[in-house]
Design an enzyme around this catalytic site. Structure first.
Site, PDB file in Angstrom:
ATOM      1  N   THR A  11       0.864  -1.183   0.000  1.00 37.25           N
ATOM      2  CA  THR A  11       0.000   0.000   0.000  1.00 37.25           C
ATOM      3  C   THR A  11       0.902   1.235   0.000  1.00 37.25           C
ATOM      4  O   THR A  11       1.926   1.275   0.694  1.00 37.25           O
ATOM      5  CB  THR A  11      -0.950   0.027   1.219  1.00 37.25           C
ATOM      6  OG1 THR A  11      -0.182   0.134   2.418  1.00 37.25           O
ATOM      7  CG2 THR A  11      -1.838  -1.210   1.261  1.00 37.25           C
ATOM      8  N   GLY A  12       0.522   2.224  -0.806  1.00 33.18           N
ATOM      9  CA  GLY A  12       1.336   3.430  -0.887  1.00 33.18           C
ATOM     10  C   GLY A  12       2.676   3.154  -1.542  1.00 33.18           C
ATOM     11  O   GLY A  12       3.722   3.319  -0.917  1.00 33.18           O
ATOM     12  N   SER A  15       5.718   6.456  -4.025  1.00 32.18           N
ATOM     13  CA  SER A  15       6.930   7.234  -3.701  1.00 32.18           C
ATOM     14  C   SER A  15       7.569   6.666  -2.444  1.00 32.18           C
ATOM     15  O   SER A  15       7.042   5.748  -1.803  1.00 32.18           O
ATOM     16  CB  SER A  15       6.580   8.720  -3.512  1.00 32.18           C
ATOM     17  OG  SER A  15       5.754   8.882  -2.380  1.00 32.18           O
ATOM     18  N   GLY A  18       7.667   2.926   0.063  1.00 34.05           N
ATOM     19  CA  GLY A  18       6.840   1.958  -0.666  1.00 34.05           C
ATOM     20  C   GLY A  18       7.350   1.735  -2.074  1.00 34.05           C
ATOM     21  O   GLY A  18       7.432   0.595  -2.560  1.00 34.05           O
ATOM     22  N   TYR A 150       0.815  11.677  15.213  1.00 40.55           N
ATOM     23  CA  TYR A 150       1.532  10.733  14.345  1.00 40.55           C
ATOM     24  C   TYR A 150       2.127   9.592  15.177  1.00 40.55           C
ATOM     25  O   TYR A 150       1.978   8.411  14.840  1.00 40.55           O
ATOM     26  CB  TYR A 150       2.633  11.473  13.580  1.00 40.55           C
ATOM     27  CG  TYR A 150       3.474  10.583  12.694  1.00 40.55           C
ATOM     28  CD1 TYR A 150       2.924   9.958  11.581  1.00 40.55           C
ATOM     29  CD2 TYR A 150       4.828  10.362  12.968  1.00 40.55           C
ATOM     30  CE1 TYR A 150       3.699   9.143  10.760  1.00 40.55           C
ATOM     31  CE2 TYR A 150       5.609   9.559  12.162  1.00 40.55           C
ATOM     32  CZ  TYR A 150       5.037   8.948  11.056  1.00 40.55           C
ATOM     33  OH  TYR A 150       5.810   8.139  10.252  1.00 40.55           O
TER      34      TYR A 150
HETATM   35  N1  LIG Z   1      10.224   8.941   5.839  1.00 41.22           N
HETATM   36  C1  LIG Z   1      10.402   8.722   7.120  1.00 41.22           C
HETATM   37  O1  LIG Z   1      11.242   9.345   7.770  1.00 41.22           O
HETATM   38  C2  LIG Z   1       9.583   7.655   7.822  1.00 41.22           C
HETATM   39  C3  LIG Z   1      10.015   7.237   9.093  1.00 41.22           C
HETATM   40  C4  LIG Z   1       9.277   6.273   9.757  1.00 41.22           C
HETATM   41  C5  LIG Z   1       8.160   5.743   9.176  1.00 41.22           C
HETATM   42  N2  LIG Z   1       7.751   6.167   7.942  1.00 41.22           N
HETATM   43  C6  LIG Z   1       6.545   5.575   7.377  1.00 41.22           C
HETATM   44  O2  LIG Z   1       6.818   5.075   6.100  1.00 41.22           O
HETATM   45  C7  LIG Z   1       5.602   5.045   5.332  1.00 41.22           C
HETATM   46  C8  LIG Z   1       5.890   5.650   3.970  1.00 41.22           C
HETATM   47  O3  LIG Z   1       6.268   6.987   4.147  1.00 41.22           O
HETATM   48  P1  LIG Z   1       7.274   7.753   3.179  1.00 41.22           P
HETATM   49  O4  LIG Z   1       8.187   8.531   4.034  1.00 41.22           O
HETATM   50  O5  LIG Z   1       7.806   6.818   2.166  1.00 41.22           O
HETATM   51  O6  LIG Z   1       6.262   8.832   2.540  1.00 41.22           O
HETATM   52  P2  LIG Z   1       5.787   9.151   1.037  1.00 41.22           P
HETATM   53  O7  LIG Z   1       6.968   9.315   0.166  1.00 41.22           O
HETATM   54  O8  LIG Z   1       4.852  10.292   1.197  1.00 41.22           O
HETATM   55  O9  LIG Z   1       4.996   7.858   0.618  1.00 41.22           O
HETATM   56  C9  LIG Z   1       3.713   7.617   1.139  1.00 41.22           C
HETATM   57  C10 LIG Z   1       2.982   6.691   0.214  1.00 41.22           C
HETATM   58  O10 LIG Z   1       1.699   6.442   0.799  1.00 41.22           O
HETATM   59  C11 LIG Z   1       0.707   6.755  -0.152  1.00 41.22           C
HETATM   60  N3  LIG Z   1      -0.492   7.206   0.543  1.00 41.22           N
HETATM   61  C12 LIG Z   1      -0.638   8.240   1.392  1.00 41.22           C
HETATM   62  N4  LIG Z   1      -1.908   8.316   1.816  1.00 41.22           N
HETATM   63  C13 LIG Z   1      -2.565   7.303   1.206  1.00 41.22           C
HETATM   64  C14 LIG Z   1      -3.899   6.852   1.231  1.00 41.22           C
HETATM   65  N5  LIG Z   1      -4.840   7.466   1.961  1.00 41.22           N
HETATM   66  N6  LIG Z   1      -4.232   5.793   0.479  1.00 41.22           N
HETATM   67  C15 LIG Z   1      -3.309   5.155  -0.283  1.00 41.22           C
HETATM   68  N7  LIG Z   1      -2.034   5.540  -0.347  1.00 41.22           N
HETATM   69  C16 LIG Z   1      -1.671   6.597   0.390  1.00 41.22           C
HETATM   70  C17 LIG Z   1       1.307   7.796  -1.082  1.00 41.22           C
HETATM   71  O11 LIG Z   1       0.684   7.698  -2.353  1.00 41.22           O
HETATM   72  P3  LIG Z   1      -0.126   8.879  -3.082  1.00 41.22           P
HETATM   73  O12 LIG Z   1       0.371  10.178  -2.517  1.00 41.22           O
HETATM   74  O13 LIG Z   1       0.225   8.681  -4.523  1.00 41.22           O
HETATM   75  O14 LIG Z   1      -1.551   8.599  -2.782  1.00 41.22           O
HETATM   76  C18 LIG Z   1       2.745   7.292  -1.154  1.00 41.22           C
HETATM   77  O15 LIG Z   1       2.847   6.273  -2.119  1.00 41.22           O
HETATM   78  C19 LIG Z   1       4.568   5.790   6.152  1.00 41.22           C
HETATM   79  O16 LIG Z   1       3.733   4.873   6.811  1.00 41.22           O
HETATM   80  C20 LIG Z   1       5.406   6.553   7.151  1.00 41.22           C
HETATM   81  O17 LIG Z   1       4.713   6.823   8.335  1.00 41.22           O
HETATM   82  C21 LIG Z   1       8.437   7.113   7.247  1.00 41.22           C
END
Ligand SMILES: NC(=O)c1ccc[n+]([C@@H]2O[C@H](COP(=O)([O-])OP(=O)(O)OC[C@H]3O[C@@H](n4cnc5c(N)ncnc54)[C@H](OP(=O)(O)O)[C@@H]3O)[C@@H](O)[C@H]2O)c1
Length: 248
Positions: A11-12, A15, A18, A150
């Protein structure tokens, strides 16, 4: 790692973490379904990944109708899943004094309700022996200034994952959590646009840098693989040695 003939849902996957995980699974030979909220981002990701083994599904994980769209696609494929990576998530940072109900609901709907009901609704389509990985965060356990909502979503997610590991063990389905530290993604840039604050995040890790999405992806593939066959209900920190002090 070899995932050939394996079927994976992420899921997601448009970018960040994911997307990098989709890329890693494709390189390892898997068939991969990625979701996102709109076709434009999915098409962009598909153009970058360029694989016949990549499938895209518009599915907003924050509401049950959106989750049903994903479930229908999986059902119609006639395939059963070997790996489910519950990754889609959003982050908004604000002091408790000013956080809004809309931000609270959006984060709980996307980060908690979404993965919970995606898991529930895809259970009939998971192979026995499948692997589920929840994308949590170091802040599920560490205190993060301005991250009350969060962090709470990720704390809730960890508890759901731990219970799921116990409930699904009878089908030999392993359920684990990956907890990334600060990782350079589009989502991180959106949540933390300020460059000096980003440096502060980097300085909270022992390695003194942000993680790369590909580094988190490798840890997810490990958890999903046979190499982790005796690991369930576990939280794997992929955080560069995050020391977890509250940012000022
Ligand atoms: N980056 C960090 O520092 C970090 C640290 C710890 C945990 N995380 C976790 O890692 C995960 C991914 O985050 P990321 O940093 O890779 O962020 P990201 O680049 O914004 O990726 C988020 C992904 O989730 C999708 N998404 C968001 N809301 C959605 C929804 N309602 N339905 C379906 N898809 C949805 C977005 O797709 P679209 O925008 O195309 O819909 C995108 O593909 C998250 O759960 C985040 O909490 C990130």
């Amino acid at each position: 790692m070899n995932f050939s003939e394996k079927n994976i849902v992420i899921t997601g996957g448009t970018s960040g973490i994911g997307f990098a995980t989709a890329e890693a699974f494709i390189h390892a030979g898997a068939n991969v379904w990625i979701t996102g909220r709109n076709l434009e981002n999915l098409d962009k990701a598909a153009n970058l990944l360029k694989s016949e083994r990549l499938f895209t599904v518009v599915s907003d994980t924050s509401n049950l109708n959106g989750i049903d769209d994903l479930v229908k696609t999986v059902a119609q494929s006639g395939k059963k899943l070997d790996v489910l990576f519950l990754n889609a998530g959003i982050a908004t940072f604000a002091p408790i004094a000013t956080a809004t109900e809309a931000d609270f609901d959006a984060q709980f709907n996307t980060n908690v309700k979404g993965p919970y009901f995606t898991l529930q609704k895809l259970l009939p389509y998971l192979n026995d022996g499948a692997s589920v990985v929840f994308n949590s965060s170091t802040v599920a356990t560490a205190a993060q200034m301005y991250g009350s909502v969060y962090s709470a979503t990720k704390g809730a997610l960890n508890k759901i994952a731990q219970v799921a590991a116990n409930e699904l063990a009878e089908r030999n389905i392993r359920v684990n959590m990956i907890s990334p530290g600060p990782t350079q993604t589009e989502g991180f840039d959106k949540a933390v646009p300020d460059e000096s604050l980003k440096q502060q995040f980097a300085s909270t890790t022992a390695l003194q840098r942000m993680g790369r999405p590909s580094e988190i992806a490798k840890a997810v593939l490990f958890l999903a693989s046979e190499d982790a066959s005796f690991i369930t209900g576990a939280q794997l920190l992929a955080d560069g040695g995050y020391i977890g002090y509250a940012l000022k």
